[in-house]
Scaffold this motif. Structure first.
Motif, PDB file in Angstrom:
ATOM      1  N   GLN A 166       0.829  -1.203   0.000  1.00 35.73           N
ATOM      2  CA  GLN A 166       0.000   0.000   0.000  1.00 35.73           C
ATOM      3  C   GLN A 166       0.865   1.256   0.000  1.00 35.73           C
ATOM      4  O   GLN A 166       2.031   1.214   0.380  1.00 35.73           O
TER       5      GLN A 166
ATOM      6  N   THR B  69       5.401   1.145   5.562  1.00 31.50           N
ATOM      7  CA  THR B  69       6.586   1.549   6.330  1.00 31.50           C
ATOM      8  C   THR B  69       7.761   0.597   6.138  1.00 31.50           C
ATOM      9  O   THR B  69       8.903   0.980   6.320  1.00 31.50           O
TER      10      THR B  69
ATOM     11  N   GLU C 168      14.941  -1.666  -0.830  1.00 31.64           N
ATOM     12  CA  GLU C 168      14.915  -2.891  -0.036  1.00 31.64           C
ATOM     13  C   GLU C 168      15.338  -4.086  -0.887  1.00 31.64           C
ATOM     14  O   GLU C 168      16.068  -4.965  -0.411  1.00 31.64           O
TER      15      GLU C 168
ATOM     16  N   ASN D 227      12.679 -10.698  10.306  1.00 31.85           N
ATOM     17  CA  ASN D 227      12.458  -9.381   9.747  1.00 31.85           C
ATOM     18  C   ASN D 227      11.382  -8.614  10.532  1.00 31.85           C
ATOM     19  O   ASN D 227      11.525  -7.420  10.818  1.00 31.85           O
TER      20      ASN D 227
ATOM     21  N   LEU E 116      11.732  -4.991  12.556  1.00 33.09           N
ATOM     22  CA  LEU E 116      10.829  -3.858  12.340  1.00 33.09           C
ATOM     23  C   LEU E 116      10.085  -3.542  13.639  1.00 33.09           C
ATOM     24  O   LEU E 116       9.939  -2.373  14.023  1.00 33.09           O
TER      25      LEU E 116
ATOM     26  N   TYR F 134       9.344  -0.127  15.922  1.00 29.85           N
ATOM     27  CA  TYR F 134       8.005   0.305  16.358  1.00 29.85           C
ATOM     28  C   TYR F 134       8.016   0.505  17.879  1.00 29.85           C
ATOM     29  O   TYR F 134       7.473   1.471  18.411  1.00 29.85           O
TER      30      TYR F 134
ATOM     31  N   LYS G 287      20.408  -5.381   9.872  1.00 31.67           N
ATOM     32  CA  LYS G 287      19.187  -5.672  10.639  1.00 31.67           C
ATOM     33  C   LYS G 287      19.560  -6.136  12.047  1.00 31.67           C
ATOM     34  O   LYS G 287      18.923  -5.744  13.030  1.00 31.67           O
TER      35      LYS G 287
ATOM     36  N   ARG H 202      18.095   1.449   7.666  1.00 27.77           N
ATOM     37  CA  ARG H 202      17.467   0.197   7.251  1.00 27.77           C
ATOM     38  C   ARG H 202      16.886   0.299   5.836  1.00 27.77           C
ATOM     39  O   ARG H 202      17.026  -0.588   5.019  1.00 27.77           O
ATOM     40  N   THR H 203      16.210   1.443   5.565  1.00 30.84           N
ATOM     41  CA  THR H 203      15.522   1.576   4.281  1.00 30.84           C
ATOM     42  C   THR H 203      16.385   2.267   3.225  1.00 30.84           C
ATOM     43  O   THR H 203      16.126   2.133   2.039  1.00 30.84           O
TER      44      THR H 203
ATOM     45  N   ILE I 278       6.972  10.050   7.014  1.00 34.18           N
ATOM     46  CA  ILE I 278       7.078   8.774   7.735  1.00 34.18           C
ATOM     47  C   ILE I 278       6.611   8.914   9.187  1.00 34.18           C
ATOM     48  O   ILE I 278       6.137   7.955   9.795  1.00 34.18           O
TER      49      ILE I 278
ATOM     50  N   THR J 263       2.823   7.983   9.392  1.00 38.04           N
ATOM     51  CA  THR J 263       2.498   6.555   9.229  1.00 38.04           C
ATOM     52  C   THR J 263       3.088   5.711  10.354  1.00 38.04           C
ATOM     53  O   THR J 263       2.420   4.855  10.907  1.00 38.04           O
ATOM     54  N   PHE J 264       4.331   5.987  10.675  1.00 38.99           N
ATOM     55  CA  PHE J 264       4.995   5.204  11.723  1.00 38.99           C
ATOM     56  C   PHE J 264       4.448   5.586  13.094  1.00 38.99           C
ATOM     57  O   PHE J 264       4.215   4.740  13.949  1.00 38.99           O
TER      58      PHE J 264
ATOM     59  N   LYS K 158       1.019   4.255  13.898  1.00 39.10           N
ATOM     60  CA  LYS K 158       1.098   2.819  14.176  1.00 39.10           C
ATOM     61  C   LYS K 158       1.633   2.590  15.595  1.00 39.10           C
ATOM     62  O   LYS K 158       1.166   1.706  16.310  1.00 39.10           O
TER      63      LYS K 158
ATOM     64  N   GLU L 225      -1.250  -1.822   5.738  1.00 43.54           N
ATOM     65  CA  GLU L 225      -1.108  -1.127   7.008  1.00 43.54           C
ATOM     66  C   GLU L 225      -2.310  -1.315   7.935  1.00 43.54           C
ATOM     67  O   GLU L 225      -2.224  -0.968   9.105  1.00 43.54           O
TER      68      GLU L 225
END
Lengths: 405, 292
Positions: A204, A208, A240, B8, B12, B16, B141, B210-211, B218, B221-222, B225, B265
């Motif tokens: 989507q 993230t 990625e 993974n 992540l 969070y 990671k 990481r990205t 961000i 969205t982050f 969450k 999401e």
């Protein structure tokens, strides 16, 4: 041999004609044209990119004396790349008395605005979105070729450039209209070209973390990846994939060709990356009009915007063409600032309906669907120069249009 | 592949958790939500971009983010919470912090543009892997997971075994009683904001590493969450935020693995609704003993 008097006379005549035109233009009210662009928010760079093309067109029209003696007055509204906002702003433009609206730019916004353009009987022209089947004649036309022609044409060149590709994974943004539609067009075009689709991976807008999707793509062991999502989303995904050492060719639809930031930010993740488009900043590609536009646009946008350099020319010329097309119709229909707005709108609508081909910076063929057609080609990312270039030399490019009924 | 997805998800989830810890710390102490917290996290990523642009080695971004985002925490406390400490000022403080967050986004967009900005890390750093039990795991990671676990452990020790932590817990329990006991309540609040914001800043640096890029949107969205994770773990509960973050990370990764990527999401929101229906206090809520 010209005498000094001849030069003076010629100069005086030019000055007089210029001032006569100016006086005429000033004596008539302006023709008001609306535009909807994302000027703030996460897609503001798109707005800056396309707004520069519109401003350049306005400057060119007004420098040439305007339209039948009336200057063009462009009013830009900021929809923040939000479809609800686009609809509200379209209504606002109509109520403010513009003769037509250029934009909005996103597929989702265009899909929601096109029916309203017809309901409110105000012409709207889109020159950016890709989702097929969402233009609505007679008032809402799109100059940009949608993915139902771009993907089949571009994928055919991808196949030609990379004949070893047999098995593909299709991945894309299922939330954004153009992204989701691109996934389906890829599936249809892949079947037509004999490519086996081994997996589909969805994500989507504003996801993230793309690592679960990248793991899935990698494990499918395909020969190539076909992607359909907007620049910011695709950037996260391909970065990625690079981190996970995915080393197969990646084809992304024109959603990354359009816009400025993707090609500036993709870096080494773009080493095997392709997209679809119909223009680059390369010279001698067979379109001198585009080369001239490219030069002028870069100078203008470089001075008037804060876009990252080098600025990606992409489809900005189509935005320029959209305003030039409206101006041309208005000139031919003898419309000026004194003409009643509803009459001007009907004249633009009729002009667009009658148009079969347009030759501006781009040569556009209008389809019965209300969309433009320009032959799409395969472009390759040149990461070190932060630019796109044609993947195949002119003689090897496929120039057979794919035009679905 | 399943094991890889779970690892993974844990990585992540640890990021969070760091952001959710910031929300939960502030909520535990003030009973108010800091909506500028997501943007503090976002700023961490841009600190990494700035450090990289100045030619500094990447590790420099960590102390810089700690300092800059910590200082930003002080500013948020001053501008959006200092005047709105009363219990009935929850909405005012939330709106004020939301506005401050929007200002931050705008400032970053005016400086860096609205689209993602690439963080140029050497490719070998991003792609180096270690084989563990037949699974290739990216070293970056593991490094992120290690730093996140270290910070979470450190925070736990700080809250439970230090004077600062005792003061924070006392203020969380009752600011009035804490003041009567001689605790400088305003200082404790400032310390809480600094700790929460510094954690978010470091999480922002780690996400950019990481990205491979930082994005001005961000934080929303982050951050949103992380708010859901706070609710899943239990409002104001530190262990809940840590475990809730990791749980959400794993669930998201598995959703993609099992073909539910279309849900994207919204997985976290579905999880939150289910958890709150079953355990309204949150999954790991154990009353007030672990409240910040």
């Amino acid at each position: 041999m010209h005498s000094r008097r001849d030069f003076l006379s010629a100069g005086a005549a030019l000055a007089l004609s210029g001032s006569v035109t100016d006086v005429m233009a000033q004596s008539k009210p302006p023709i008001r044209i609306g535009a909807i662009q994302p000027m703030t928010g996460f897609a503001a760079d798109y707005g800056a990119l396309y707004n520069a093309a519109l401003t350049l067109a306005v400057n060119d029209i007004n420098a040439g004396g305007g339209i039948n003696g009336s200057k063009v007055e462009l009013k830009v509204e900021d929809d923040q790349f939000n479809a609800q906002q686009s609809v509200l702003l379209f209504r606002k433009h109509v109520n403010d008395g513009v003769v037509c609206v250029l934009g909005p730019i996103s597929g989702t916004s265009w899909e929601n605005t096109a029916p309203i353009a017809n309901a409110m009987r105000c012409p709207a022209i889109n020159s950016n979105s890709l989702k097929p089947g969402i233009s609505k004649r007679p008032y809402a036309l799109r100059l940009h070729p949608p993915d139902d022609t771009m993907i089949p044409e571009g994928l055919a060149e991808f196949r030609k450039a990379l004949p070893q590709v047999r098995r593909v994974v299709i991945a894309g943004d299922v939330q954004e209209a153009s992204g989701a539609a691109g996934i389906e067009e890829y599936a249809r075009a892949a079947a037509r070209l004999g490519l086996e689709v081994v997996d589909r991976v969805s994500y989507q807008t504003r996801t993230t973390d793309y690592s679960p999707m990248a793991i899935k793509v990698r494990s499918a062991n395909a020969d190539a990846l076909l992607v359909s999502s907007l620049g910011p989303t695709t950037l996260g995904f391909v970065k990625e994939l690079e981190t996970q050492r995915f080393d197969k060719p990646i084809l992304v639809n024109a959603l990354v060709w359009a816009g400025n930031a993707f090609i500036n930010a993709v870096g080494t993740a773009g080493s095997r990356l392709y997209t679809l488009g119909f223009a680059t900043s390369e010279r001698n590609q067979g379109n001198p009009a585009h080369e001239q536009f490219d030069e002028r646009y870069h100078a203008f946008a470089g001075e008037t915007t804060r876009l990252s350099k080098p600025i990606n020319i992409c489809n900005t010329s189509l935005t320029y063409d959209s305003l030039m097309m409206v101006a041309d119709i208005l000139r031919q229909k003898k419309i000026d600032g004194n003409t009643e707005v509803s009459v001007a709108r009907e004249a633009i609508k009729d002009g667009l309906a009658q148009m079969k081909d347009w030759r501006g910076v781009n040569a556009i063929r209008m389809r019965p669907s209300g969309d433009g057609h320009i032959q799409a080609h395969l472009l390759r990312a040149v990461s070190e120069r932060k630019t796109w270039e044609y993947a195949l030399p002119p003689a090897e490019r496929i120039n057979t249009p794919y035009l679905p009924s | 592949m399943l094991a890889e997805q779970i690892i993974n998800g844990i990585v992540l989830g640890s990021m969070y958790a760091l952001v959710a810890l910031g929300y939960t710390l502030v909520f535990g102490v003030l009973d108010k939500l800091n909506f500028a917290h997501g943007e503090t996290f976002m700023l961490g990523g841009f600190v990494a971009i700035a450090a990289s642009a100045l030619g500094a080695p990447l590790w420099v971004a960590f102390p810089c983010a700690l300092l800059i985002c910590g200082a930003l925490g002080l500013l948020v406390e001053l501008l959006s919470f200092r005047k709105f400490r009363s219990a009935d000022a929850q909405v005012t403080a939330a709106l004020s912090s939301l506005a401050l967050g929007l200002v931050l986004i705008d400032l970053v967009q005016k400086t860096y543009g609205s689209e993602p900005v690439s963080l140029e890390l050497p490719l070998e750093v991003r792609t180096a892997t270690i084989a563990v039990g037949g699974i290739e795991i990216a070293q970056i990671k593991l490094a992120i997971l290690g730093i996140a676990l270290l910070l979470m452990g450190g925070l736990q020790v700080l809250v439970t075994h230090t004077r600062v932590g005792r003061n924070i817990r006392a203020v969380a329990e009752s600011p009035l009683a804490a003041a009567l006991l001689g605790i400088h309540v305003r200082l404790v609040m400032q310390q809480t904001f600094v700790i929460a914001s510094a954690l978010a800043g470091i999480a922002g640096v780690m996400l950019a590493m990481r990205t491979g890029y930082a994005a001005s949107d961000i934080g929303f969205t982050f951050g949103i969450k992380a708010l859901a994770i706070m609710a899943i773990g239990g409002m104001g509960d530190l262990r809940g935020a840590m475990l809730g973050g990791i749980l959400v990370g794993i669930v998201e990764a598995l959703a993609v693995q099992f073909g539910l990527g279309k849900l994207g999401e919204i997985v976290v929101w579905i999880l939150m609704i289910i958890v709150l229906l079953v355990r309204p206090g949150g999954l790991f809520s154990t009353g007030t003993e672990q409240r910040a």
